[in-house]
Write a protein that holds these residues in place. Structure first.
Motif, PDB file in Angstrom:
ATOM      1  N   UNK A  26     -12.865  58.551  10.934  1.00 39.28           N
ATOM      2  CA  UNK A  26     -13.472  57.308  10.451  1.00 39.28           C
ATOM      3  C   UNK A  26     -13.982  57.444   9.019  1.00 39.28           C
ATOM      4  N   UNK A  27     -14.257  58.661   8.607  1.00 38.63           N
ATOM      5  CA  UNK A  27     -14.841  58.876   7.286  1.00 38.63           C
ATOM      6  C   UNK A  27     -13.869  59.509   6.314  1.00 38.63           C
ATOM      7  N   UNK A  28     -12.591  59.372   6.564  1.00 36.67           N
ATOM      8  CA  UNK A  28     -11.590  59.855   5.625  1.00 36.67           C
ATOM      9  C   UNK A  28     -11.770  59.073   4.323  1.00 36.67           C
ATOM     10  N   UNK A  29     -11.663  59.726   3.156  1.00 38.53           N
ATOM     11  CA  UNK A  29     -11.972  59.054   1.880  1.00 38.53           C
ATOM     12  C   UNK A  29     -11.225  57.745   1.641  1.00 38.53           C
ATOM     13  N   UNK A  30      -9.948  57.688   1.955  1.00 38.53           N
ATOM     14  CA  UNK A  30      -9.215  56.432   1.718  1.00 38.53           C
ATOM     15  C   UNK A  30      -9.685  55.343   2.670  1.00 38.53           C
ATOM     16  N   UNK A  31      -9.939  55.706   3.926  1.00 39.58           N
ATOM     17  CA  UNK A  31     -10.453  54.721   4.889  1.00 39.58           C
ATOM     18  C   UNK A  31     -11.851  54.279   4.479  1.00 39.58           C
ATOM     19  N   UNK A  32     -12.669  55.232   4.047  1.00 44.08           N
ATOM     20  CA  UNK A  32     -14.045  54.904   3.653  1.00 44.08           C
ATOM     21  C   UNK A  32     -14.054  53.921   2.483  1.00 44.08           C
ATOM     22  N   UNK A  33     -13.143  54.116   1.526  1.00 39.84           N
ATOM     23  CA  UNK A  33     -13.084  53.229   0.370  1.00 39.84           C
ATOM     24  C   UNK A  33     -12.704  51.814   0.797  1.00 39.84           C
ATOM     25  N   UNK A  34     -11.702  51.684   1.638  1.00 40.30           N
ATOM     26  CA  UNK A  34     -11.265  50.365   2.108  1.00 40.30           C
ATOM     27  C   UNK A  34     -12.382  49.703   2.919  1.00 40.30           C
ATOM     28  N   UNK A  35     -12.995  50.456   3.819  1.00 44.11           N
ATOM     29  CA  UNK A  35     -14.064  49.885   4.650  1.00 44.11           C
ATOM     30  C   UNK A  35     -15.291  49.521   3.826  1.00 44.11           C
ATOM     31  N   UNK A  92      -3.530  47.715   1.444  1.00 44.62           N
ATOM     32  CA  UNK A  92      -4.792  47.117   1.892  1.00 44.62           C
ATOM     33  C   UNK A  92      -5.615  46.631   0.696  1.00 44.62           C
ATOM     34  N   UNK A  93      -5.654  47.415  -0.383  1.00 47.33           N
ATOM     35  CA  UNK A  93      -6.410  47.011  -1.570  1.00 47.33           C
ATOM     36  C   UNK A  93      -5.825  45.751  -2.203  1.00 47.33           C
ATOM     37  N   UNK A  94      -4.501  45.611  -2.184  1.00 48.78           N
ATOM     38  CA  UNK A  94      -3.888  44.384  -2.707  1.00 48.78           C
ATOM     39  C   UNK A  94      -4.310  43.173  -1.880  1.00 48.78           C
ATOM     40  N   UNK A  95      -4.365  43.344  -0.570  1.00 47.65           N
ATOM     41  CA  UNK A  95      -4.809  42.250   0.297  1.00 47.65           C
ATOM     42  C   UNK A  95      -6.282  41.935   0.046  1.00 47.65           C
ATOM     43  N   UNK A  96      -7.089  42.977  -0.124  1.00 50.59           N
ATOM     44  CA  UNK A  96      -8.513  42.773  -0.403  1.00 50.59           C
ATOM     45  C   UNK A  96      -8.709  42.080  -1.753  1.00 50.59           C
TER      46      UNK A  96
END
Length: 105
Positions: A26-35, A92-96
């Motif tokens: 849950x705390x993987x850096x890429x996941x953390x950034x998106x979340x 995901x960042x493009x969608x955000x």
């Protein structure tokens, strides 16, 4: 001897399972950034509504979009042992970004 070997093997499996499904994933850096971005967008939407700059209907639509993005992030992570790839993060960042541009207008 066999019992101790079996016990060590079982402990190893449970540790690997935790790494794939537990808090590490849950705390993987890429996941953390998106979340973190999702959390920040939710806060921005709430602020806009509170200040009367956005209707509740528009806020609900934007939050619905964010929920879909969050679910997609979870689905992607579940396919890769709790991580998302750089390409998935970019998607995901493009969608955000697209959703974020609708906040404050």
């Amino acid at each position: 001897m066999i019992l101790s070997t079996l016990l060590i093997a079982l402990l190893g499996l449970s540790t690997a399972t935790y790494a794939a499904n537990g808090s590490f994933a849950k705390h993987h850096p890429r996941r953390a950034e998106v979340n973190h971005r999702l959390k920040n967008q939710n806060k921005r939407i709430n602020t806009e509504v509170k200040e009367g700059e956005m209707s509740k209907a528009k806020a609900a639509k934007l939050k619905s979009n964010d929920v879909k993005i969050r679910q997609e992030e979870r689905d992607m992570a579940s396919q890769n042992k709790g991580h998302i790839t750089k390409q998935e993060q970019k998607t995901l960042n493009q969608q955000l970004n697209k959703n974020s541009q609708k906040i404050g207008k």
